[in-house]
Design a protein around this motif. Structure first.
Motif, PDB file in Angstrom:
ATOM      1  N   ARG A 136      21.522 -57.556 -33.010  1.00  0.00           N
ATOM      2  CA  ARG A 136      22.052 -58.840 -32.535  1.00  0.00           C
ATOM      3  C   ARG A 136      23.052 -58.645 -31.406  1.00  0.00           C
ATOM      4  NH1 ARG A 136      22.086 -60.291 -38.143  1.00  0.00           N
ATOM      5  NH2 ARG A 136      24.331 -59.842 -38.253  1.00  0.00           N
ATOM      6  N   GLN A 145      13.557 -60.009 -31.100  1.00  0.00           N
ATOM      7  CA  GLN A 145      12.566 -59.979 -30.017  1.00  0.00           C
ATOM      8  C   GLN A 145      13.045 -59.127 -28.834  1.00  0.00           C
ATOM      9  OE1 GLN A 145      11.884 -64.212 -29.323  1.00  0.00           O
ATOM     10  NE2 GLN A 145      10.153 -64.170 -30.750  1.00  0.00           N
ATOM     11  N   THR A 154      12.737 -52.978 -37.426  1.00  0.00           N
ATOM     12  CA  THR A 154      12.602 -54.368 -37.864  1.00  0.00           C
ATOM     13  C   THR A 154      13.676 -55.248 -37.256  1.00  0.00           C
ATOM     14  OG1 THR A 154      11.601 -53.671 -39.959  1.00  0.00           O
ATOM     15  CG2 THR A 154      12.538 -55.891 -39.876  1.00  0.00           C
ATOM     16  N   ALA A 155      14.904 -54.732 -37.202  1.00  0.00           N
ATOM     17  CA  ALA A 155      16.017 -55.508 -36.629  1.00  0.00           C
ATOM     18  C   ALA A 155      15.772 -55.827 -35.161  1.00  0.00           C
ATOM     19  CB  ALA A 155      17.325 -54.736 -36.791  1.00  0.00           C
ATOM     20  N   SER A 197      12.842 -56.044 -33.729  1.00  0.00           N
ATOM     21  CA  SER A 197      11.732 -56.985 -33.684  1.00  0.00           C
ATOM     22  C   SER A 197      12.193 -58.407 -33.974  1.00  0.00           C
ATOM     23  CB  SER A 197      10.658 -56.556 -34.694  1.00  0.00           C
ATOM     24  OG  SER A 197       9.591 -57.473 -34.723  1.00  0.00           O
ATOM     25  N   ARG A 198      13.117 -58.560 -34.892  1.00  0.00           N
ATOM     26  CA  ARG A 198      13.584 -59.901 -35.276  1.00  0.00           C
ATOM     27  C   ARG A 198      14.339 -60.589 -34.144  1.00  0.00           C
ATOM     28  NH1 ARG A 198      15.580 -58.676 -41.543  1.00  0.00           N
ATOM     29  NH2 ARG A 198      13.480 -58.868 -42.468  1.00  0.00           N
ATOM     30  N   ALA A 219      20.939 -54.716 -38.317  1.00  0.00           N
ATOM     31  CA  ALA A 219      20.846 -56.118 -37.915  1.00  0.00           C
ATOM     32  C   ALA A 219      21.973 -56.486 -36.952  1.00  0.00           C
ATOM     33  CB  ALA A 219      20.868 -57.023 -39.138  1.00  0.00           C
TER      34      ALA A 219
END
Length: 344
Positions: free
Chosen positions: A113, A143, A137-138, A140-141, A109
């Motif tokens: 970021r 974008q 997933t990270a 994708s979150r 994550a």
């Protein structure tokens, strides 16, 4: 302090205008190959979105979006070719390219970021290890679109990748050696879990089976795509009671390791041992003798990856989630006919 609004990006403007990111880049950089009506629309939207790269003063560079190319291992001849392809495509499209090495991602994550906060519009990953579900997933979150080059395992439809026709390349390499009369042919490849290595191995086995040439015990060996692995496995296979007369190596770097192992045993190339590599990097042409190899279009793969990443960043759909570019056998001086003594 209140968070500052997220600045408009090329992708934002491109989506509003209904054009590609490349077209917006051309307008920003004053390129002439844009229709007047499209240029007027894009310039209007750049002002509307208050894009910071609009109309730079003389002597200043236009602010461009950046795409990051991330490796998880040290650079080698293979990665240099990939980088060249991405950078060349980026220069043509007016897109900045950042190259980095990140060998371990403990906090997916935070990693994702950081990429987004640095202004990256997309990530191109060249990895020796499979990306985890948490890492995907990270991304994708936040974008952040992802394009993988020659991934360890072919991803599902949630990720996009670019590769080459590895099976056809393995088949062509082995058929070339068989056409020269070799029957005792060994394969020294990459990690057993790597999809590209599995495809090259299957191509090798398919060619051997079609010719009725047996794969003797000890003739297939695997490790990382590195010179030292080629050196060690080359020495091992050449030390067998019935050594091969030809070796197909899974990459050029491994092939050079095999060459050195052969020289250490007093073998001549190609008179005593024929060797084929895979990739066609610069070291293949610099080898002595020059290396017969399967050309993997690495620079083209880098360019396709960048253009695909920009399309994804602009919200466009891609025709296929996995694209394979054609390989081609390049014959040089490291392969030759089997001698009469080897037939005997």
């Amino acid at each position: 302090m209140p968070a500052s609004p997220r600045r408009a990006t090329l992708a934002t403007v491109a989506a509003s205008a209904g054009v590609s990111v490349a077209t917006v880049s051309k307008v920003l950089n004053g390129r002439s190959d844009v229709a007047p009506a499209t240029r007027t629309l894009v310039e209007s939207l750049l002002r509307e979105h208050d894009y910071v790269g609009l109309s730079p003063r003389r002597g200043e560079s236009a602010v461009t979006d950046t795409v990051e190319v991330q490796f998880d291992d040290d650079f080698n001849a293979y990665s240099t070719e990939i980088i060249q392809g991405v950078v060349t495509a980026g220069a043509e499209l007016g897109v900045g390219v950042v190259v980095s090495v990140r060998k371990k991602i403990d906090q997916p994550a935070v990693w994702a970021r950081h990429l987004a906060a640095a202004g990256r519009r997309a990530l191109i990953s060249v990895t020796c290890h499979e990306l985890t579900t948490r890492q995907l997933t990270a991304l994708s979150r936040v974008q952040l679109p992802l394009v993988m080059i020659d991934p360890l395992n072919l991803p599902d439809a949630s990720a996009t990748s670019v590769g080459s026709t590895n099976f056809a390349g393995g088949l062509a390499a082995t058929q070339h050696l068989l056409s020269l009369g070799h029957r005792r042919i060994a394969y020294i490849g990459g990690p057993t879990t790597a999809a590209c290595n599995q495809a090259r191995l299957h191509g090798y086995r398919a060619a051997m089976e079609a010719e009725g040439a047996p794969v003797l015990p000890g003739y297939t060996r695997f490790g990382q795509f590195r010179y030292q692995v080629g050196l060690e496995h080359g020495a091992a296979v050449l030390g067998l009671p019935e050594p091969p007369t030809a070796i197909f190596a899974g990459c050029d770097e491994m092939a050079l390791g095999v060459m050195e192992a052969a020289r250490a045993r007093g073998l001549r190339i190609p008179e005593d041992l024929s060797i084929v590599g895979f990739d066609d990097t610069q070291i293949a042409r610099m080898a002595s003798p020059p290396l017969t190899t399967v050309r993997q279009p690495l620079r083209e793969m880098g360019g396709v990856a960048l253009r695909t990443a920009l399309r994804l960043a602009a919200g466009e759909k891609v025709d296929s989630h996995h694209v394979e570019l054609a390989t081609e056998l390049v014959v040089r001086g490291s392969t030759a006919d089997v001698t009469c003594s080897e037939h005997a």
